[in-house]
Scaffold this motif. Structure first.
Motif, PDB file in Angstrom:
ATOM      1  N   GLU A  93       3.359  12.448  -6.212  1.00 44.72           N
ATOM      2  CA  GLU A  93       4.427  13.450  -6.107  1.00 44.72           C
ATOM      3  C   GLU A  93       4.422  14.070  -4.705  1.00 44.72           C
ATOM      4  OE1 GLU A  93       6.368  14.058  -9.006  1.00 44.72           O
ATOM      5  OE2 GLU A  93       5.204  12.326  -9.642  1.00 44.72           O
ATOM      6  N   GLY A  97       6.522  12.245   0.226  1.00 43.06           N
ATOM      7  CA  GLY A  97       7.481  12.132   1.329  1.00 43.06           C
ATOM      8  C   GLY A  97       8.201  10.799   1.340  1.00 43.06           C
ATOM      9  N   LYS A  98       8.264  10.121   0.209  1.00 40.17           N
ATOM     10  CA  LYS A  98       8.876   8.787   0.143  1.00 40.17           C
ATOM     11  C   LYS A  98      10.345   8.812   0.562  1.00 40.17           C
ATOM     12  CE  LYS A  98       8.170   8.167  -4.201  1.00 40.17           C
ATOM     13  NZ  LYS A  98       8.053   9.601  -4.317  1.00 40.17           N
ATOM     14  N   THR A  99      11.085   9.743  -0.048  1.00 40.61           N
ATOM     15  CA  THR A  99      12.523   9.800   0.238  1.00 40.61           C
ATOM     16  C   THR A  99      12.763  10.082   1.721  1.00 40.61           C
ATOM     17  OG1 THR A  99      12.737  10.708  -1.981  1.00 40.61           O
ATOM     18  CG2 THR A  99      14.693  10.819  -0.591  1.00 40.61           C
ATOM     19  N   THR A 100      12.004  11.024   2.254  1.00 39.27           N
ATOM     20  CA  THR A 100      12.122  11.385   3.672  1.00 39.27           C
ATOM     21  C   THR A 100      11.875  10.160   4.552  1.00 39.27           C
ATOM     22  OG1 THR A 100      11.220  13.558   3.098  1.00 39.27           O
ATOM     23  CG2 THR A 100      11.213  12.968   5.442  1.00 39.27           C
ATOM     24  N   ARG A 156      16.576   6.899 -16.418  1.00 39.54           N
ATOM     25  CA  ARG A 156      15.817   7.852 -15.596  1.00 39.54           C
ATOM     26  C   ARG A 156      15.942   9.270 -16.153  1.00 39.54           C
ATOM     27  NH1 ARG A 156      14.162   8.383 -10.085  1.00 39.54           N
ATOM     28  NH2 ARG A 156      14.122  10.555  -9.480  1.00 39.54           N
ATOM     29  N   MET A 211      10.581   2.280 -18.595  1.00 42.48           N
ATOM     30  CA  MET A 211      10.419   1.988 -17.158  1.00 42.48           C
ATOM     31  C   MET A 211      10.780   0.527 -16.897  1.00 42.48           C
ATOM     32  SD  MET A 211       9.430   4.611 -15.397  1.00 42.48           S
ATOM     33  CE  MET A 211       8.752   6.257 -15.703  1.00 42.48           C
ATOM     34  N   ARG A 259       9.768   3.589  -5.033  1.00 44.11           N
ATOM     35  CA  ARG A 259       8.922   3.300  -6.206  1.00 44.11           C
ATOM     36  C   ARG A 259       9.273   1.949  -6.827  1.00 44.11           C
ATOM     37  NH1 ARG A 259       5.659   7.467  -7.553  1.00 44.11           N
ATOM     38  NH2 ARG A 259       6.379   9.603  -7.278  1.00 44.11           N
ATOM     39  N   THR A 261       4.163   2.160 -12.146  1.00 44.09           N
ATOM     40  CA  THR A 261       3.841   2.020 -13.573  1.00 44.09           C
ATOM     41  C   THR A 261       2.329   1.872 -13.748  1.00 44.09           C
ATOM     42  OG1 THR A 261       5.921   0.786 -13.713  1.00 44.09           O
ATOM     43  CG2 THR A 261       4.547   0.847 -15.689  1.00 44.09           C
ATOM     44  N   TYR A 278       0.986   5.570 -12.874  1.00 38.20           N
ATOM     45  CA  TYR A 278       1.308   6.678 -13.786  1.00 38.20           C
ATOM     46  C   TYR A 278       1.016   6.347 -15.247  1.00 38.20           C
ATOM     47  CZ  TYR A 278       3.515   9.527 -10.161  1.00 38.20           C
ATOM     48  OH  TYR A 278       3.735  10.313  -9.056  1.00 38.20           O
ATOM     49  N   GLN A 279       1.583   5.223 -15.739  1.00 37.97           N
ATOM     50  CA  GLN A 279       1.359   4.915 -17.154  1.00 37.97           C
ATOM     51  C   GLN A 279      -0.068   4.359 -17.345  1.00 37.97           C
ATOM     52  OE1 GLN A 279       4.617   4.409 -15.718  1.00 37.97           O
ATOM     53  NE2 GLN A 279       4.897   6.348 -16.810  1.00 37.97           N
ATOM     54  N   ARG A 324      10.761  22.225  -4.676  1.00 40.59           N
ATOM     55  CA  ARG A 324      12.081  21.703  -4.999  1.00 40.59           C
ATOM     56  C   ARG A 324      12.750  22.350  -6.204  1.00 40.59           C
ATOM     57  NH1 ARG A 324      10.273  15.947  -4.627  1.00 40.59           N
ATOM     58  NH2 ARG A 324       9.565  16.653  -6.628  1.00 40.59           N
ATOM     59  N   GLN A 382       0.012  14.079   7.080  1.00 39.20           N
ATOM     60  CA  GLN A 382       0.373  14.520   8.436  1.00 39.20           C
ATOM     61  C   GLN A 382       1.794  15.091   8.464  1.00 39.20           C
ATOM     62  OE1 GLN A 382      -1.040  11.136  11.267  1.00 39.20           O
ATOM     63  NE2 GLN A 382      -0.387  10.116   9.405  1.00 39.20           N
TER      64      GLN A 382
HETATM   65  N1  T5A Z   1       7.411   7.007 -12.539  1.00 39.59           N
HETATM   66  C1  T5A Z   1       8.215   6.188 -11.788  1.00 39.59           C
HETATM   67  C2  T5A Z   1       6.521   6.488 -13.483  1.00 39.59           C
HETATM   68  O1  T5A Z   1       5.825   7.227 -14.167  1.00 39.59           O
HETATM   69  N2  T5A Z   1       6.448   5.118 -13.629  1.00 39.59           N
HETATM   70  C3  T5A Z   1       7.234   4.250 -12.922  1.00 39.59           C
HETATM   71  O2  T5A Z   1       7.139   3.031 -13.121  1.00 39.59           O
HETATM   72  C4  T5A Z   1       8.156   4.819 -11.963  1.00 39.59           C
HETATM   73  C5  T5A Z   1       9.032   3.902 -11.168  1.00 39.59           C
HETATM   74  C6  T5A Z   1      10.215   9.997 -10.723  1.00 39.59           C
HETATM   75  C7  T5A Z   1       8.976  10.027 -11.552  1.00 39.59           C
HETATM   76  O3  T5A Z   1       8.866   8.818 -12.285  1.00 39.59           O
HETATM   77  C8  T5A Z   1       7.513   8.460 -12.376  1.00 39.59           C
HETATM   78  C9  T5A Z   1       6.868   8.991 -11.126  1.00 39.59           C
HETATM   79  C10 T5A Z   1       7.681  10.219 -10.794  1.00 39.59           C
HETATM   80  O4  T5A Z   1       7.038  11.351 -11.315  1.00 39.59           O
HETATM   81  P1  T5A Z   1      10.530  10.083  -8.132  1.00 39.59           P
HETATM   82  O5  T5A Z   1      11.742  10.875  -8.267  1.00 39.59           O
HETATM   83  O6  T5A Z   1      10.496   9.002  -7.130  1.00 39.59           O
HETATM   84  O7  T5A Z   1      10.059   9.386  -9.510  1.00 39.59           O
HETATM   85  O8  T5A Z   1       9.260  11.041  -7.968  1.00 39.59           O
HETATM   86  P2  T5A Z   1       8.884  12.121  -6.929  1.00 39.59           P
HETATM   87  O9  T5A Z   1       7.533  11.903  -6.400  1.00 39.59           O
HETATM   88  O10 T5A Z   1       9.106  13.407  -7.640  1.00 39.59           O
HETATM   89  O11 T5A Z   1       9.835  11.780  -5.756  1.00 39.59           O
HETATM   90  P3  T5A Z   1      10.464  12.757  -4.839  1.00 39.59           P
HETATM   91  O12 T5A Z   1      11.665  12.078  -4.302  1.00 39.59           O
HETATM   92  O13 T5A Z   1      10.718  13.985  -5.536  1.00 39.59           O
HETATM   93  O14 T5A Z   1       9.298  12.973  -3.735  1.00 39.59           O
HETATM   94  P4  T5A Z   1       9.080  12.183  -2.419  1.00 39.59           P
HETATM   95  O15 T5A Z   1      10.223  11.243  -2.222  1.00 39.59           O
HETATM   96  O16 T5A Z   1       7.741  11.570  -2.346  1.00 39.59           O
HETATM   97  O17 T5A Z   1       9.103  13.312  -1.340  1.00 39.59           O
HETATM   98  P5  T5A Z   1      10.307  13.892  -0.467  1.00 39.59           P
HETATM   99  O18 T5A Z   1      10.546  13.044   0.705  1.00 39.59           O
HETATM  100  O19 T5A Z   1      11.439  14.200  -1.356  1.00 39.59           O
HETATM  101  O20 T5A Z   1       9.613  15.214   0.025  1.00 39.59           O
HETATM  102  C11 T5A Z   1       9.268  16.257  -0.871  1.00 39.59           C
HETATM  103  C12 T5A Z   1       9.268  17.588  -0.082  1.00 39.59           C
HETATM  104  O21 T5A Z   1       8.237  17.552   0.887  1.00 39.59           O
HETATM  105  C13 T5A Z   1       8.774  17.676   2.210  1.00 39.59           C
HETATM  106  C14 T5A Z   1      10.250  17.331   2.103  1.00 39.59           C
HETATM  107  O22 T5A Z   1      10.994  17.948   3.086  1.00 39.59           O
HETATM  108  C15 T5A Z   1      10.575  17.828   0.697  1.00 39.59           C
HETATM  109  O23 T5A Z   1      10.822  19.196   0.726  1.00 39.59           O
HETATM  110  N3  T5A Z   1       8.014  16.725   3.043  1.00 39.59           N
HETATM  111  C16 T5A Z   1       7.031  17.107   3.875  1.00 39.59           C
HETATM  112  N4  T5A Z   1       6.515  18.314   4.172  1.00 39.59           N
HETATM  113  C17 T5A Z   1       5.486  18.333   5.076  1.00 39.59           C
HETATM  114  N5  T5A Z   1       4.969  17.226   5.683  1.00 39.59           N
HETATM  115  C18 T5A Z   1       5.479  15.995   5.414  1.00 39.59           C
HETATM  116  N6  T5A Z   1       4.964  14.900   6.008  1.00 39.59           N
HETATM  117  C19 T5A Z   1       6.560  15.904   4.465  1.00 39.59           C
HETATM  118  N7  T5A Z   1       7.267  14.859   3.961  1.00 39.59           N
HETATM  119  C20 T5A Z   1       8.154  15.376   3.078  1.00 39.59           C
END
Ligand code: T5A
Length: 208
Positions: free
Chosen positions: A12, A15-18, A50, A70, A96, A101, A104-105, A149, A188
């Motif tokens: 969690e 920073g994947k999306t970023t 989802r 999933m 992801r 899987t 997490y699972q 968030r 970082q």
């Molecule tokens: N899941 C998924 C399973 O259990 N099994 C599976 O098989 C699959 C495929 C949804 C959930 O589903 C589960 C896992 C997950 O819990 P998701 O939406 O991809 O999956 O999950 P999240 O981790 O919640 O994804 P997010 O998109 O919410 O988080 P990200 O993408 O990792 O992070 P991001 O880029 O959105 O950044 C989060 C915050 O941190 C800041 C950003 O600006 C943002 O505010 N940030 C930083 N701050 C400081 N330093 C850095 N380097 C930063 N990078 C980002």
């Protein structure tokens, strides 16, 4: 020539999306056509699945139902998006994939990893990511970022031990598959992670 499947995974708030936004820009600057997508999701049915998986329901969800959902979303995604896009020579950059899987699972919830491997074989056949970037961040750091968030989804409400087990499986998989899976220190700054990711991509592209 078929495109490449590149997946970005991690705990969690890693920073994947970023970073995926930067990766897309980086690859497009080098002339590659790139489609970005995510799991669970990526198709209309997948996005509905989802919502079921992340939402809160009375009585929760059994681990079998969660895992099969999933893979149901993944089966749709592979058939309707990933395989057709790769066949056009375009790259797929996926937020992801099956490593999640296992982590997490398998790690988090304790499902035997062999059972996940059976589903992986069935749904994916021989298809595996060409490259996986594992954004690794200490659990506390990731949860603090994710916590900014707003409302937590069903996974984000798990406890720290759960996420430590998730992280351990990700790292274990990366150790066992060093050619496919590269670990990035995602604790970082955004720019430092970006630089590390781009250096890895450059090295990987040059190597073949
Ligand atoms: N899941 C998924 C399973 O259990 N099994 C599976 O098989 C699959 C495929 C949804 C959930 O589903 C589960 C896992 C997950 O819990 P998701 O939406 O991809 O999956 O999950 P999240 O981790 O919640 O994804 P997010 O998109 O919410 O988080 P990200 O993408 O990792 O992070 P991001 O880029 O959105 O950044 C989060 C915050 O941190 C800041 C950003 O600006 C943002 O505010 N940030 C930083 N701050 C400081 N330093 C850095 N380097 C930063 N990078 C980002």
């Amino acid at each position: 020539m078929a495109g490449r499947l590149v997946t970005v995974d991690g705990g969690e708030g890693a920073g994947k999306t970023t970073q995926m936004g930067f990766m897309r820009e980086y690859l497009e600057r080098r002339g590659y056509r790139v489609v970005t997508t995510r799991e669970p999701g990526g198709t209309s049915l997948g996005e509905e699945i989802r919502a079921l998986l992340l939402g809160h329901r009375d009585g929760g969800m059994t681990l079998a139902a969660e895992t099969l959902l999933m893979f149901a979303a993944r089966a749709e995604h592979l058939e309707r998006v990933i395989r057709p896009v790769l066949a056009t020579g375009c790259w797929v950059l996926c937020d992801r994939f099956t490593d999640a899987t296992y982590a997490y699972q398998g790690g988090g919830r304790g499902l035997p990893l062999e059972r996940i491997a059976v589903l992986e074989e069935w749904v994916q056949g021989e298809l595996r990511p060409d490259l996986t970037l594992l954004l690794d961040v200490p659990v506390a750091t990731g949860l603090t970022r994710a916590g900014k968030r707003g409302v937590a989804d069903r996974f984000e409400r798990e406890n720290v031990d759960f996420f430590e087990r998730v992280r351990a499986i990700y790292l274990e998989r990366a150790t066992h598959e060093p050619n496919r899976c590269r670990v990035v220190d995602a604790s970082q700054s955004v720019e430092a992670v970006r630089a590390e990711v781009e250096a890895m991509l450059a090295e990987w592209l040059e190597s073949g």
